[in-house]
Write a protein that holds these residues in place. Structure first.
Motif, PDB file in Angstrom:
ATOM      1  N   ARG A  13      42.392  28.292   0.915  1.00  0.00           N
ATOM      2  CA  ARG A  13      42.468  29.749   0.827  1.00  0.00           C
ATOM      3  C   ARG A  13      42.402  30.387   2.209  1.00  0.00           C
ATOM      4  O   ARG A  13      43.157  31.308   2.523  1.00  0.00           O
ATOM      5  N   TYR A  14      41.491  29.864   3.047  1.00  0.00           N
ATOM      6  CA  TYR A  14      41.355  30.434   4.390  1.00  0.00           C
ATOM      7  C   TYR A  14      42.552  30.099   5.274  1.00  0.00           C
ATOM      8  O   TYR A  14      42.938  30.907   6.131  1.00  0.00           O
ATOM      9  N   VAL A  15      43.151  28.937   5.063  1.00  0.00           N
ATOM     10  CA  VAL A  15      44.375  28.605   5.813  1.00  0.00           C
ATOM     11  C   VAL A  15      45.498  29.556   5.407  1.00  0.00           C
ATOM     12  O   VAL A  15      46.215  30.100   6.266  1.00  0.00           O
ATOM     13  N   LEU A  16      45.653  29.783   4.103  1.00  0.00           N
ATOM     14  CA  LEU A  16      46.694  30.687   3.622  1.00  0.00           C
ATOM     15  C   LEU A  16      46.473  32.106   4.148  1.00  0.00           C
ATOM     16  O   LEU A  16      47.424  32.797   4.541  1.00  0.00           O
ATOM     17  N   TRP A  17      45.219  32.548   4.142  1.00  0.00           N
ATOM     18  CA  TRP A  17      44.912  33.885   4.649  1.00  0.00           C
ATOM     19  C   TRP A  17      45.242  33.984   6.141  1.00  0.00           C
ATOM     20  O   TRP A  17      45.849  34.968   6.583  1.00  0.00           O
ATOM     21  N   SER A  18      44.860  32.965   6.907  1.00  0.00           N
ATOM     22  CA  SER A  18      45.143  32.970   8.348  1.00  0.00           C
ATOM     23  C   SER A  18      46.637  33.024   8.610  1.00  0.00           C
ATOM     24  O   SER A  18      47.107  33.762   9.491  1.00  0.00           O
ATOM     25  N   MET A  19      47.404  32.241   7.844  1.00  0.00           N
ATOM     26  CA  MET A  19      48.848  32.226   8.030  1.00  0.00           C
ATOM     27  C   MET A  19      49.472  33.577   7.663  1.00  0.00           C
ATOM     28  O   MET A  19      50.392  34.061   8.337  1.00  0.00           O
ATOM     29  N   ALA A  20      48.971  34.181   6.586  1.00  0.00           N
ATOM     30  CA  ALA A  20      49.492  35.493   6.179  1.00  0.00           C
ATOM     31  C   ALA A  20      49.197  36.553   7.240  1.00  0.00           C
ATOM     32  O   ALA A  20      50.039  37.402   7.539  1.00  0.00           O
ATOM     33  N   GLU A  21      48.000  36.493   7.829  1.00  0.00           N
ATOM     34  CA  GLU A  21      47.639  37.458   8.880  1.00  0.00           C
ATOM     35  C   GLU A  21      48.495  37.240  10.131  1.00  0.00           C
ATOM     36  O   GLU A  21      48.944  38.206  10.771  1.00  0.00           O
ATOM     37  N   LEU A  22      48.737  35.983  10.483  1.00  0.00           N
ATOM     38  CA  LEU A  22      49.600  35.702  11.643  1.00  0.00           C
ATOM     39  C   LEU A  22      51.019  36.221  11.420  1.00  0.00           C
ATOM     40  O   LEU A  22      51.632  36.804  12.328  1.00  0.00           O
ATOM     41  N   ALA A  23      51.534  35.996  10.208  1.00  0.00           N
ATOM     42  CA  ALA A  23      52.877  36.485   9.887  1.00  0.00           C
ATOM     43  C   ALA A  23      52.926  38.002   9.986  1.00  0.00           C
ATOM     44  O   ALA A  23      53.897  38.580  10.507  1.00  0.00           O
ATOM     45  N   LEU A  24      51.876  38.654   9.491  1.00  0.00           N
ATOM     46  CA  LEU A  24      51.827  40.118   9.524  1.00  0.00           C
ATOM     47  C   LEU A  24      51.762  40.641  10.955  1.00  0.00           C
ATOM     48  O   LEU A  24      52.445  41.610  11.313  1.00  0.00           O
ATOM     49  N   ILE A  25      50.947  39.987  11.785  1.00  0.00           N
ATOM     50  CA  ILE A  25      50.830  40.408  13.190  1.00  0.00           C
ATOM     51  C   ILE A  25      52.167  40.231  13.908  1.00  0.00           C
ATOM     52  O   ILE A  25      52.616  41.110  14.656  1.00  0.00           O
ATOM     53  N   GLY A  26      52.838  39.084  13.664  1.00  0.00           N
ATOM     54  CA  GLY A  26      54.135  38.846  14.289  1.00  0.00           C
ATOM     55  C   GLY A  26      55.164  39.887  13.885  1.00  0.00           C
ATOM     56  O   GLY A  26      55.905  40.412  14.725  1.00  0.00           O
ATOM     57  N   ALA A  27      55.203  40.203  12.580  1.00  0.00           N
ATOM     58  CA  ALA A  27      56.147  41.216  12.099  1.00  0.00           C
ATOM     59  C   ALA A  27      55.805  42.583  12.678  1.00  0.00           C
ATOM     60  O   ALA A  27      56.690  43.353  13.065  1.00  0.00           O
ATOM     61  N   ASP A  28      54.506  42.874  12.748  1.00  0.00           N
ATOM     62  CA  ASP A  28      54.070  44.181  13.242  1.00  0.00           C
ATOM     63  C   ASP A  28      54.425  44.378  14.714  1.00  0.00           C
ATOM     64  O   ASP A  28      54.775  45.480  15.139  1.00  0.00           O
ATOM     65  N   ILE A  29      54.317  43.305  15.488  1.00  0.00           N
ATOM     66  CA  ILE A  29      54.676  43.417  16.907  1.00  0.00           C
ATOM     67  C   ILE A  29      56.149  43.800  17.042  1.00  0.00           C
ATOM     68  O   ILE A  29      56.514  44.700  17.805  1.00  0.00           O
ATOM     69  N   GLN A  30      57.019  43.130  16.263  1.00  0.00           N
ATOM     70  CA  GLN A  30      58.449  43.455  16.306  1.00  0.00           C
ATOM     71  C   GLN A  30      58.703  44.893  15.874  1.00  0.00           C
ATOM     72  O   GLN A  30      59.514  45.609  16.477  1.00  0.00           O
TER      73      GLN A  30
END
Length: 533
Positions: free
Chosen positions: A147-164
């Motif tokens: 669960r924590y791995v999935l959450w971390s990956m989702a947050e990373l994806a969100l941060i990457g998209a947000d930067i763009q």
């Protein structure tokens, strides 16, 4: 009519008091479910009234007839979801596809959008049928470490998209201010959308959806204006849509077109957005009715997004396909290239491009804030006030974006390199949204009667496999060209091994590929409808 609606409201409220809570079938998975995070509070949800049969909305299981007024009440979540198909990263993929591949990839854009619709409707299906969103269900489905791995990956994806998205808005602000405001200033201005979002949310879901409708309309009008000004070749356009073509020279752009369609945070977002309507997940006819209306409005929303993407692709195909500038064009210099090629007119095309890009960036950053709330609240079961979650979510993205804006503002080339790395980051995260979605939507103990059938299951897994293979190609191509040095190569190999191992675990956890690796979560009772009780 007003008296009829008032009677309906009173009877529905009375029914809500008498009926079991829609999420009661999940109590076995969490001892404190009554305190768990909810996508929307009851008083925030939009009541769906049966206009045609207001006498007794709490009895009977027959689906009501189609109603345009009811479709209007359901309209909104699909358009918010479609914003991810129109963010600055997608627009950059469109303009590069047009400049390098001309009209030849329009057919792929159309089918990629159709694949995106399938994935998003599966996400909506999970949200409507269970009354919970994807992040919440993942919290109960997977063991703590996963669960924590999935959450971390989702947050990373969100941060990457947000930067763009934030950088895209900052570029638009720089264009519209004629270079007076530097990139970092545009980032600061864009960051204020967090407070705009909170302000709008206080006035209700419909007001927020109306703002997004205005932003989508702004994009549509801006890029349609550009399309009309540049007059792309109509015959080539139709051939590009109807005749599949792919060459070795355009394979990277083709991968980019498909890779931009599935945004990991958007899969989580849509399953939460559909809960803004008051639907009883225990009533089969009402769930099916909601899914039907959501399919219609999502199809319309993604058709509009397809047309906007088509406008951008064809404008750049008309202007730059076959020229020396084709391989150098990107989000940073696209406006200037357009101005040099097509000139002014009533309104200079540079500013039309800037207005459309600003609308794309602002709308996508606000939906990113929205998605971040659901992802953090669902995975961690946080009971924080909305303004606190919004500030935390926005800070997670704005801080790295500010650093990026300062460090990478030295040249156009550096921003293009950054964008390539961010695209890789998005590609890496896709399996961590798709695989849990396909696992959950296929489980009868979670979905009840709305578990997808074997045919749809095979189609969905085929689409998911295709998307992951295409993105795998993008990753391989990128790392082969970028990985340089022994230690960096070893690090990439170690992370790749762990990455593949976790994907294998997620696949084995699904019902589609039974395996002894699958962790046995607590068995949930099969959901029943009111008519069964």
């Amino acid at each position: 009519m007003e008296n009829d609606v008032k009677v309906v409201d009173e009877k529905v409220e009375e029914a809500d008091r008498l009926l079991p809570h829609p999420q009661s079938h999940h109590h076995l998975t969490s001892s404190d479910d009554s305190e768990s995070e909810a996508a929307y509070e009851t008083n925030e949800k939009i009541l769906i009234v049966d206009f045609e049969s207001p006498d007794d909305p709490t009895t009977g299981d027959a689906a009501p007839p189609f109603s345009w007024r009811k479709l209007w009440l359901f309209t909104g979540p699909g358009f918010l979801m479609s914003i991810a198909f129109l963010d600055p990263g997608n627009l950059e993929g469109d303009l590069q596809a047009g400049a390098i591949a001309g009209y030849s990839l329009l057919w792929l854009l159309m089918w990629a959008t159709a694949m995106g619709l399938l994935i998003q409707m599966l996400s909506a299906r999970v949200g409507v049928a269970t009354g919970r969103h994807l992040a919440e269900l993942c919290r109960d489905e997977y063991p703590t470490w996963a669960r924590y791995v999935l959450w971390s990956m989702a947050e990373l994806a969100l941060i990457g998209a947000d930067i763009q998205e934030v950088i895209g808005s900052a570029i638009a602000i720089q264009i519209l201010s004629r270079g007076v405001l530097p990139l970092w200033a545009g980032v600061v201005i864009t960051a204020s959308d967090c407070f705009l979002f909170l302000f709008l949310e206080n006035y209700g879901v419909r007001k927020l959806e109306a703002v997004f409708a205005v932003l989508i309309a702004t994009m549509g009008l801006s890029f349609a204006w550009m399309f009309g000004e540049t007059k792309p070749n109509g015959k080539e356009l139709m051939i590009g849509i109807l005749l599949p073509r792919l060459s070795s020279k355009t394979i990277r752009q083709a991968v980019g077109v498909v890779g931009c369609v599935i945004m990991p945070h958007n899969v989580f977002l849509h399953s939460a957005l559909v809960q803004s309507r008051k639907i009883d997940p225990k009533r089969k006819s009402r769930v099916q009715e909601a899914l039907n209306y959501y399919l219609i409005e999502s199809s319309v929303a993604l058709f509009i997004s397809f047309m906007i993407n088509l406008f951008v692709t064809t404008v750049f195909a008309k202007g730059f396909y076959g020229t020396e500038k084709a391989n150098n064009i990107g989000l940073v210099n696209a406006g200037q290239y357009l101005q040099e090629k097509f000139g002014g007119g009533l309104l200079p095309i540079l500013y039309i491009w800037g207005i459309g890009l600003l609308a794309a960036g602002q709308s996508s950053t606000i939906t990113g804030t929205y998605a971040g709330q659901f992802i953090m609240g669902g995975f961690l079961n946080l009971r924080l006030k909305k303004w606190m979650r919004a500030v935390i979510t926005r800070s997670c993205a704005i801080v790295p974006t500010m650093i990026v804006a300062i460090v990478f503002n030295t040249s156009e080339a550096s921003l293009d390199v950054l964008n390539e790395w961010l695209n890789v980051l998005q590609s890496v995260q896709i399996p961590f949204a798709l695989l849990p979605l396909l696992t959950l939507v296929s489980k009868e103990e979670i979905m009840g009667d709305f578990k997808i059938g074997p045919i749809l299951q095979r189609i969905a897994w085929t689409v998911a496999a295709l998307v992951m293979i295409i993105n795998g190609y993008l990753l391989l191509d990128f790392f082969v060209s970028e990985v340089d040095g022994f230690m960096f190569g070893v690090t990439v190999c170690v992370w790749t091994t762990a990455y593949v191992a976790f994907i294998v675990y997620l696949i084995s956890h699904s019902n589609f590929f039974p395996s002894p690796w699958s962790s046995s979560s607590i068995e949930l009772p099969k959901r029943v409808s009111i008519s069964d009780s």
